[in-house]
Motif scaffolding. Structure first.
Motif, mmCIF file in Angstrom:
data_model
loop_
_atom_site.group_PDB
_atom_site.id
_atom_site.type_symbol
_atom_site.label_atom_id
_atom_site.label_comp_id
_atom_site.label_asym_id
_atom_site.label_seq_id
_atom_site.Cartn_x
_atom_site.Cartn_y
_atom_site.Cartn_z
ATOM 1 N N ALA A 1 -0.262 18.489 -21.505
ATOM 2 C CA ALA A 1 -0.896 19.437 -21.385
ATOM 3 C C ALA A 1 -1.015 19.495 -20.276
ATOM 4 N N TYR A 2 -1.696 18.521 -18.809
ATOM 5 C CA TYR A 2 -1.599 18.302 -18.468
ATOM 6 C C TYR A 2 -0.244 18.799 -17.122
ATOM 7 N N LEU A 3 0.677 17.857 -17.383
ATOM 8 C CA LEU A 3 1.604 18.168 -16.811
ATOM 9 C C LEU A 3 2.336 19.478 -17.080
ATOM 10 N N ALA A 4 2.136 20.070 -18.085
ATOM 11 C CA ALA A 4 3.083 21.484 -18.300
ATOM 12 C C ALA A 4 2.137 22.390 -17.339
ATOM 13 N N ARG B 1 1.050 -1.315 -0.306
ATOM 14 C CA ARG B 1 0.400 0.541 0.270
ATOM 15 C C ARG B 1 1.061 0.880 -0.052
ATOM 16 N N GLU B 2 1.818 0.985 0.849
ATOM 17 C CA GLU B 2 3.411 2.254 0.535
ATOM 18 C C GLU B 2 3.505 2.618 -0.924
ATOM 19 N N THR B 3 3.701 1.561 -1.423
ATOM 20 C CA THR B 3 3.734 1.842 -3.022
ATOM 21 C C THR B 3 3.360 2.994 -3.603
ATOM 22 N N PHE B 4 1.487 2.624 -3.687
ATOM 23 C CA PHE B 4 1.153 3.246 -4.616
ATOM 24 C C PHE B 4 1.024 4.881 -4.288
ATOM 25 N N GLY B 5 0.730 5.205 -2.496
ATOM 26 C CA GLY B 5 1.092 6.461 -2.295
ATOM 27 C C GLY B 5 2.342 6.610 -2.658
ATOM 28 N N TYR B 6 3.140 6.446 -3.021
ATOM 29 C CA TYR B 6 4.780 6.658 -3.140
ATOM 30 C C TYR B 6 4.549 7.060 -4.678
ATOM 31 N N LEU C 1 15.030 5.343 -12.382
ATOM 32 C CA LEU C 1 16.353 6.557 -12.157
ATOM 33 C C LEU C 1 16.127 7.386 -10.538
ATOM 34 N N ASP C 2 14.343 7.174 -10.465
ATOM 35 C CA ASP C 2 14.114 9.096 -9.360
ATOM 36 C C ASP C 2 13.178 7.769 -8.791
ATOM 37 N N THR C 3 13.455 6.856 -8.181
ATOM 38 C CA THR C 3 13.015 5.736 -7.503
ATOM 39 C C THR C 3 14.138 5.397 -6.352
ATOM 40 N N HIS C 4 13.439 5.587 -5.222
ATOM 41 C CA HIS C 4 14.920 5.362 -4.313
ATOM 42 C C HIS C 4 15.415 3.390 -4.525
ATOM 43 N N ARG C 5 16.123 3.230 -4.714
ATOM 44 C CA ARG C 5 16.533 2.192 -4.243
ATOM 45 C C ARG C 5 16.046 0.672 -3.864
ATOM 46 N N ALA C 6 15.692 0.777 -2.247
ATOM 47 C CA ALA C 6 14.410 0.298 -1.240
ATOM 48 C C ALA C 6 13.464 -0.220 -1.922
ATOM 49 N N MET C 7 12.837 0.606 -2.923
ATOM 50 C CA MET C 7 11.737 0.586 -3.186
ATOM 51 C C MET C 7 11.409 0.459 -4.706
ATOM 52 N N ARG C 8 12.672 -0.149 -5.506
ATOM 53 C CA ARG C 8 12.728 -0.708 -6.398
ATOM 54 C C ARG C 8 11.528 -1.682 -7.280
ATOM 55 N N GLY C 9 11.769 -2.605 -6.154
ATOM 56 C CA GLY C 9 11.172 -3.511 -6.884
ATOM 57 C C GLY C 9 9.696 -3.504 -7.648
ATOM 58 N N ARG C 10 8.985 -2.562 -5.840
ATOM 59 C CA ARG C 10 7.806 -2.410 -6.138
ATOM 60 C C ARG C 10 7.473 -1.682 -7.038
ATOM 61 N N VAL C 11 8.289 -0.619 -7.368
ATOM 62 C CA VAL C 11 7.238 0.227 -8.015
ATOM 63 C C VAL C 11 7.503 -0.017 -9.711
ATOM 64 N N ARG D 1 4.822 11.262 -6.783
ATOM 65 C CA ARG D 1 5.969 11.768 -7.784
ATOM 66 C C ARG D 1 5.503 12.064 -9.292
ATOM 67 N N PRO D 2 5.279 12.497 -9.698
ATOM 68 C CA PRO D 2 4.844 12.990 -11.738
ATOM 69 C C PRO D 2 5.555 12.232 -11.590
ATOM 70 N N THR D 3 7.142 12.822 -11.880
ATOM 71 C CA THR D 3 8.306 12.126 -12.372
ATOM 72 C C THR D 3 7.854 11.009 -12.960
ATOM 73 N N ILE D 4 7.127 10.164 -11.871
ATOM 74 C CA ILE D 4 6.736 8.284 -12.055
ATOM 75 C C ILE D 4 5.694 8.094 -12.685
ATOM 76 N N LEU D 5 4.718 9.031 -11.802
ATOM 77 C CA LEU D 5 3.059 8.450 -12.298
ATOM 78 C C LEU D 5 3.097 8.756 -13.190
ATOM 79 N N TRP D 6 3.179 9.719 -13.788
ATOM 80 C CA TRP D 6 2.525 10.631 -15.371
ATOM 81 C C TRP D 6 3.391 9.974 -16.510
ATOM 82 N N PRO D 7 4.748 9.305 -16.763
ATOM 83 C CA PRO D 7 5.795 8.627 -17.824
ATOM 84 C C PRO D 7 4.817 7.018 -18.162
ATOM 85 N N MET D 8 4.542 6.300 -16.846
ATOM 86 C CA MET D 8 4.224 5.473 -16.425
ATOM 87 C C MET D 8 2.667 5.502 -17.508
ATOM 88 N N VAL D 9 1.656 6.269 -16.740
ATOM 89 C CA VAL D 9 0.299 6.457 -18.042
ATOM 90 C C VAL D 9 0.659 6.991 -18.871
#
Length: 426
Positions: free
Chosen positions: A399-402, A217-222, A341-351, A226-234
């Motif tokens: 447009a949203y990120l801009a 559950r902490e991963t989804f909040g993380y 690269l924008d994710t902490h090492r300890a969180m990388r597998g979950r992200v 972080r828009p630099t992680i979330l929106w490239p995923m989308v």
């Protein structure tokens, strides 16, 4: 919105200076090639058994569906347990499942239901293996070589995508699809040996204080924060819905438009892989992209898909496939490395588990849709739809990120060649 790394850009091949990474990458080509050999043979087998592109789409969906269900949990497993041991288990599982399908096919007992079940089981193993494999690459090299390692791993995958379809087409024509499944079962032996021979003392393993500290559950909040992680995923998910199922369209195109059989299907898939290999090498050098680079790549990919969907003639269609392969891998590799690269090492597998949930989950949902469109509207209609949806998604997300980053487009005069488009703060 996206920042450049403050470290100097490494060379494309700098990660090869690390012993464990050399061992890993030199043997992965066998597994990647074998996987593509099976993917092509599996799609062709289902198409032969049923005569239905929709059935091929269902097979693809069943293989990707476990990623939609289990990838986040696969990421938790990757962060809780030694990744090298997990990959030993997944490689053995892949080999066993491929061997079972080979036996069923070569003895003449295979039915489409068998393929469906084995595709789902393979996908379940993938949901654990993929987040583990993606994050394991970052444990093989020091931080300064991480970009190179991520890009080269993608490039080796594309070498497999280049060799596998062509080899599978020849194998199917000469011996039938069962032999392709047997080749895939054997292809996991070199990676298994490489994993066992690695120097464990040289792995860059992040410390996890306790199993209780690794919560999903902490991963989804993380990710949400972080828009630099979330929106490239989308963005990757929007394109994955159609592009990850390109093989379904190519199978239908080879059968109904080009009328070229399994060999033609392998040729078309290899044509995509030629561009994809170039895209992987390009992304290996500078994979950590900014917003405008990701947006531009996504827009070009969408235009190429539209053009291929409207192309008249196999020759023009094949040339456009090269560009589609290049832009697809450049986009997905850049998103992949940006997220890592924008994710902490300890969180990388979950992200990476969440990323694969979006990326491969979209492909699972899109498989039957693409199959249905290809069967009822024509093999190229799916590409028209992919390009149109891709353009809309790219424009909306950009447009949203801009707006989020208080950015706007403007024209700037250039003394040597007139005007250019620039991104500036409001």
């Amino acid at each position: 919105m996206f920042r450049r790394s403050t470290t100097s850009a490494p060379s494309t091949f700098s990660s090869l200076a690390t012993h464990n990474f050399r061992l890993f990458i030199s043997t992965q080509v066998f597994a990647y090639t074998g996987g593509w050999v099976q993917r092509i043979a599996q799609d062709w087998l289902v198409l032969t058994l049923t005569g239905s592109a929709t059935a091929v789409g269902i097979t693809v969906a069943l293989q990707f569906l476990p990623s939609l269900l289990f990838s986040p949990y696969g990421g938790v497993i990757a962060d809780r347990y030694p990744k090298r041991r997990i990959m030993v288990c997944t490689a053995a599982s892949f080999s066993t499942l491929a061997g079972l399908l080979a036996v069923l096919t070569m003895t003449g007992h295979v039915q489409v239901g068998h393929v469906y079940v084995l595709a789902f089981l393979t996908g379940t193993v993938i949901s654990i293996d993929n987040p583990t494999r993606q994050s394991f690459v970052t444990e093989l090299v020091p931080l300064e070589h991480m970009r190179s390692a991520i890009g080269l791993n993608s490039s080796i995958f594309q070498v497999g995508a280049l060799l596998g379809p062509a080899a599978s087409g020849l194998l199917i024509s000469a011996y039938g699809p069962g032999f392709s499944f047997a080749i895939n079962a054997i292809s996991f032996a070199p990676p298994l040996v490489a994993l066992l021979l690695m120097r464990t003392s040289e792995l860059h393993i992040p410390e996890v204080k306790s199993r209780g500290s690794v919560r999903l559950r902490e991963t989804f909040g993380y990710v949400r924060g972080r828009p630099t992680i979330l929106w490239p995923m989308v963005l990757a998910g929007c394109f994955s819905f159609f592009t990850i199922n390109l093989a379904v369209t190519l199978a239908a195109y080879a059968r109904t438009v080009a009328v070229s059989g399994a060999g033609g299907y392998g040729f078309l898939t290899s044509t995509v892989a030629i561009g994809a290999l170039a895209g992987g090498l390009l992304a290996a050098r500078r994979p950590h992209a900014r917003l405008r680079t990701l947006s531009a790549t996504a827009a070009v990919l969408a235009v190429l898909e539209l053009s291929a969907g409207l192309a008249d003639g196999v020759d023009v269609f094949s040339v456009l496939l090269v560009g589609i392969g290049l832009c697809t891998v450049t986009l997905f590799t850049s998103v992949n490395s940006t997220v890592q690269l924008d994710t902490h090492r300890a969180m990388r597998g979950r992200v990476m588990g969440v990323y694969l949930l979006v990326f491969m989950g979209a492909g699972a949902v899109g498989g039957p849709v693409v199959g249905y469109v290809d069967q009822h509207l024509g093999a190229q209609a799916g590409l028209v739809l992919a390009g149109g949806v891709g353009l809309i998604a790219t424009a909306a997300i950009s447009a949203y990120l801009a707006r989020l980053g208080h950015l706007r487009l403007t024209l700037r005069p250039r003394p040597s060649y007139g005007w250019s488009v620039a991104v500036v703060h409001r």
